[in-house]
Design a protein around this motif. Structure first.
Motif, PDB file in Angstrom:
ATOM      1  N   GLU A   1      -2.618  -0.439   4.798  1.00  9.12           N
ATOM      2  CA  GLU A   1      -1.699   0.083   3.714  1.00  9.12           C
ATOM      3  C   GLU A   1      -2.227  -0.149   2.357  1.00  9.12           C
TER       4      GLU A   1
ATOM      5  N   GLN B   1      -2.329   3.068  -2.870  1.00  7.43           N
ATOM      6  CA  GLN B   1      -1.928   2.662  -1.013  1.00  7.43           C
ATOM      7  C   GLN B   1      -1.769   3.795  -0.010  1.00  7.43           C
TER       8      GLN B   1
ATOM      9  N   ASP C   1       0.246   4.762   3.523  1.00  7.56           N
ATOM     10  CA  ASP C   1       0.943   4.614   4.853  1.00  7.56           C
ATOM     11  C   ASP C   1       0.299   4.770   6.017  1.00  7.56           C
ATOM     12  N   PRO C   2       0.791   3.201   6.539  1.00 10.30           N
ATOM     13  CA  PRO C   2       0.080   2.807   7.796  1.00 10.30           C
ATOM     14  C   PRO C   2       0.485   3.737   8.889  1.00 10.30           C
TER      15      PRO C   2
END
Length: 475
Positions: free
Chosen positions: A251, A268, A270-271
């Motif tokens: 993440e 950040q 986006d997993p």
């Protein structure tokens, strides 16, 4: 100021009404009556105004506008006294009540013109005083058909009151008192109309400037947002440089910012997508921001130019005495759909701006139908998704201007966005002029069949939609 009894006496003496014939009756509004009179070699108009503070009668040369529907009292007089001869016309004492006796085919009709400011009226009676009809029907005063009208009693009562001294006003101008009085009231009415028009236009220009400044604030906020998106490309580059350290499902990425002395930066992720897709996502954000920044800056320049134009035009209109120019500006505002300070009905749907063009959007079958029936014109352009239910979109035509491709794409994006095709982000549209739409018999509300249509393929453009939403008309 209404007339006093001495002025009424003078007016009647100048008019010499006995012997005239009634050729026509006109009622241009709810407070004015005009009698078209004729004496050998001299046709003229007699105006009777029941306006509070302006109750009067006099000769006039101004032809009345024709109302779309003939009012009730005018219809009655046309049936009763058109073609009649004026037998007599005099004022009752000092009471500002004029009695006019008319005769047609041996039948007599009396017209009582009472010029009492707020209690002014025109009452038609028989010789015996039975009311046939009245300009203003006032049951509380007994001024309705079938009741009796007895003005002589009021005159007798008034004779016992202390008398006031009145004089005939010395009005400027040339000609007899009728001519000077008509010109005096014409100038007064024009002055009042000029003030009303200026007030309405001032309100409209203030509202328009407020909408433009609100749009400018939104565009300026978006400009700052796009200007702050420069880090998106840097984040993509840092992710690409650290692909070996990132696993699907992460993440956050903590890495060194090579553009800031290798200080640590936290990005950040986006997993749900791969590391390289995360980098591509930031590159896409950067491209959209760069593209959007140029568009927003163009829009800001346009809005600022429009604000300057509105301010200039408002200042010019505040100084002009040309009443025809004020009327024309108000008509122009109505034609382009400006607000009227409560005078205009609330239009259904949404409105957007694409350059100088207005785009109307219906969000339901009811709004589609209302826009089509009441607000779209034959040469306006209509767009709709081909295989999906959704909005009717109308581009309001500007006389002498063709619709540019950019405006057509704006409308097409709105048609897709406000339809069931929004989730897929793509749709085929058809478009044609409103005059080429046909309503099927017994079809559902708002259903139309296009003819002479053309096709348009549209893929939703987020930057274009953002711009349209920022410049949406707030009503």
């Amino acid at each position: 100021m209404s007339l006093n009894w001495k002025e009424i006496d003078l007016l009647l003496s100048e008019l010499s009404l006995p012997g005239c014939h009634v050729q026509g009756i006109h009622q241009p509004d709810y407070r004015t009556l005009l009698l078209e009179l004729y004496r050998p070699g001299e046709p003229f108009l007699l105006l009777v105004s029941l306006a509070q503070g302006r109750a009067r009668l006099h000769r006039t040369t101004r032809r009345p506008p024709k109302p779309r529907v003939i009012p009730r009292f005018a219809q009655f007089l046309r049936s009763r006294v058109r073609g009649a001869r004026v037998v007599s016309a005099q004022q009752l004492g000092e009471e500002r009540i004029v009695r006019i006796e008319l005769e047609r085919a041996g039948e007599s009709t009396l017209l009582w013109i009472r010029l009492w400011g707020g209690a002014s009226n025109i009452i038609s009676t028989t010789q015996e005083g039975v009311i046939l009809d009245a300009f203003f029907r006032r049951p509380g005063r007994g001024e309705i058909s079938g009741e009796r009208f007895d003005p002589e009693t009021a005159v007798a009562q008034a004779a016992r009151r202390p008398r006031r001294e009145f004089v005939v006003r010395d009005l400027p101008g040339e000609g007899d008192f009728n001519s000077r009085l008509a010109e005096y009231y014409r100038e007064e009415e024009q002055r009042e109309e000029r003030e009303r028009l200026r007030e309405r236009l001032s309100r409209l220009y203030t509202e328009r400037e407020s909408r433009l400044r609100a749009a400018l604030d939104r565009l300026t906020d978006r400009e700052r947002e796009y200007e702050g998106a420069g880090n998106q490309k840097l984040f993509g580059d840092i992710i690409m440089a650290n692909l070996h350290r990132i696993r699907r499902g992460d993440e956050w990425l903590e890495a060194e910012n090579y553009e800031a002395d290798n200080r640590p930066v936290r990005i950040q992720l986006d997993p749900k997508i791969s590391p390289s897709a995360n980098a591509e996502h930031y590159y896409d954000l950067h491209k959209k921001a760069r593209s959007g920044l140029g568009i927003v800056r163009e829009e800001i320049a346009q809005v600022r130019a429009q604000i300057a134009a509105v301010e200039k035009e408002a200042a010019e209109l505040s100084r002009t005495d040309d009443i025809s120019l004020l009327r024309e500006r108000l008509r122009e505002n109505d034609r382009r759909g400006g607000t009227g300070g409560g005078d205009r009905e609330e239009r259904p749907g949404l409105e957007f701006r694409s350059g100088p063009f207005r785009i109307l959007v219906g969000r339901s079958a009811a709004e589609n139908d209302q826009l089509l029936r009441r607000y779209a014109r034959g040469n306006d352009m209509w767009l709709h998704t081909r295989d999906y239910p959704g909005a009717y979109v109308f581009i309001k035509i500007i006389p002498g201007k063709s619709i540019p491709l950019d405006t057509l794409l704006d409308a097409g994006n709105l048609a897709v966005f406000y339809s069931k095709a929004r989730s897929s982000g793509y749709a085929e549209l058809y478009y044609t002029q409103v005059k080429h739409l046909r309503r099927p018999r017994e079809g559902k509300r708002g259903l139309v069949l296009p003819t002479q249509e053309r096709n348009l393929s549209v893929r939703l453009d987020p930057v274009r939609l953002d711009r349209l939403q920022l410049y949406r008309e707030q009503r």
